[in-house]
Design a protein around this motif. Sequence first.
Motif, PDB file in Angstrom:
ATOM      1  N   UNK A  77       0.826  -1.206   0.000  1.00 30.27           N
ATOM      2  CA  UNK A  77       0.000   0.000   0.000  1.00 30.27           C
ATOM      3  C   UNK A  77       0.861   1.258   0.000  1.00 30.27           C
ATOM      4  N   UNK A  78       1.943   1.258   0.759  1.00 25.80           N
ATOM      5  CA  UNK A  78       2.807   2.432   0.784  1.00 25.80           C
ATOM      6  C   UNK A  78       3.442   2.673  -0.584  1.00 25.80           C
ATOM      7  N   UNK A  79       3.856   1.601  -1.242  1.00 27.06           N
ATOM      8  CA  UNK A  79       4.427   1.747  -2.581  1.00 27.06           C
ATOM      9  C   UNK A  79       3.366   2.197  -3.581  1.00 27.06           C
ATOM     10  N   UNK A  80       2.143   1.724  -3.414  1.00 27.75           N
ATOM     11  CA  UNK A  80       1.054   2.140  -4.294  1.00 27.75           C
ATOM     12  C   UNK A  80       0.807   3.642  -4.192  1.00 27.75           C
ATOM     13  N   UNK A  81       0.801   4.155  -2.970  1.00 29.42           N
ATOM     14  CA  UNK A  81       0.492   5.569  -2.775  1.00 29.42           C
ATOM     15  C   UNK A  81       1.690   6.499  -3.008  1.00 29.42           C
ATOM     16  N   UNK A  82       2.917   6.013  -2.733  1.00 25.99           N
ATOM     17  CA  UNK A  82       4.063   6.933  -2.736  1.00 25.99           C
ATOM     18  C   UNK A  82       5.184   6.537  -3.700  1.00 25.99           C
ATOM     19  N   UNK A  83       5.188   5.328  -4.207  1.00 21.71           N
ATOM     20  CA  UNK A  83       6.137   4.958  -5.244  1.00 21.71           C
ATOM     21  C   UNK A  83       7.437   4.354  -4.751  1.00 21.71           C
ATOM     22  N   UNK A  84       8.033   4.919  -3.704  1.00 23.55           N
ATOM     23  CA  UNK A  84       9.302   4.416  -3.176  1.00 23.55           C
ATOM     24  C   UNK A  84       9.473   4.912  -1.748  1.00 23.55           C
ATOM     25  N   UNK A  87      12.055   6.514  -0.609  1.00 25.63           N
ATOM     26  CA  UNK A  87      12.603   7.873  -0.633  1.00 25.63           C
ATOM     27  C   UNK A  87      11.523   8.906  -0.929  1.00 25.63           C
ATOM     28  N   UNK A  88      10.628   8.587  -1.848  1.00 24.12           N
ATOM     29  CA  UNK A  88       9.532   9.507  -2.146  1.00 24.12           C
ATOM     30  C   UNK A  88       8.627   9.685  -0.933  1.00 24.12           C
ATOM     31  N   UNK A  89       8.392   8.596  -0.226  1.00 24.65           N
ATOM     32  CA  UNK A  89       7.571   8.659   0.991  1.00 24.65           C
ATOM     33  C   UNK A  89       8.231   9.548   2.038  1.00 24.65           C
ATOM     34  N   UNK A  90       9.541   9.365   2.263  1.00 27.32           N
ATOM     35  CA  UNK A  90      10.245  10.185   3.246  1.00 27.32           C
ATOM     36  C   UNK A  90      10.245  11.647   2.814  1.00 27.32           C
ATOM     37  N   UNK A  91      10.423  11.900   1.517  1.00 27.85           N
ATOM     38  CA  UNK A  91      10.408  13.275   1.033  1.00 27.85           C
ATOM     39  C   UNK A  91       9.085  13.963   1.313  1.00 27.85           C
ATOM     40  N   UNK A 110      18.392  10.340  -2.055  1.00 30.84           N
ATOM     41  CA  UNK A 110      18.231  11.159  -0.851  1.00 30.84           C
ATOM     42  C   UNK A 110      18.347  12.638  -1.169  1.00 30.84           C
ATOM     43  N   UNK A 111      19.129  12.988  -2.189  1.00 33.87           N
ATOM     44  CA  UNK A 111      19.190  14.402  -2.588  1.00 33.87           C
ATOM     45  C   UNK A 111      17.805  14.886  -3.007  1.00 33.87           C
ATOM     46  N   UNK A 112      17.083  14.012  -3.720  1.00 32.85           N
ATOM     47  CA  UNK A 112      15.734  14.388  -4.130  1.00 32.85           C
ATOM     48  C   UNK A 112      14.784  14.515  -2.958  1.00 32.85           C
TER      49      UNK A 112
END
Length: 208
Positions: A41-48, A50-54, A119-121
Amino acid sequence: PVAGGERERLLGLVAAHVLEHGVTSLTLRGVAGAVGSNNRMLLYYFGSKEALVGEALRAVGEERFPGFATAWSALERGRGPLRQDLQRVWSAIAAPEHLPFLRLFFEVFGQAARGDERWRGVLGDIGDWQRPAAVRFAREGLAPRVAQARATELVALWRGLQMTLLITGAGGAAERERRRAVEEVQRAALDAFCARLPGAAGPVAGEG
């Protein structure tokens, strides 16, 4: 709308988890379990991860520490004396209530410094403190290249002092004394910095 609401709910829970536990040892499985979800579910909503942490970092900054971002936008738009506006930014971003956000920011910053582009992103616009300062310096009459250089210099100074604040201790008189010392260093450094800018020299009103 239901999916969007669930995404925002999860983001709020992840933001709270990241703020409390940091990101260094964070795993997707661990954060999923902490917020009552699962990897899929987390990957479905946020993709990765790193994207979730961002997104969580931005949510923390915008929702729990809005004064941090507001300070930079106020500098960019401000029309008051530059020296005073700069001091207001420092006072806001170094305020004790912002230290939890700074701890999280520098933790992510450290991951990005290891050279991992993912992580830069994550830092995104939250890490771009130079931009509003450079815009303001250019409006004050500095050539764009010089304005960018001065903004980089100022942000480097402030980041170093903020890191010093983060290691001043766990409270009490000793911590207050160390914070006072950092504030004195910052004011003196800002005076010297502003002396090299057109029309920005001079102490803040109320200072000696």
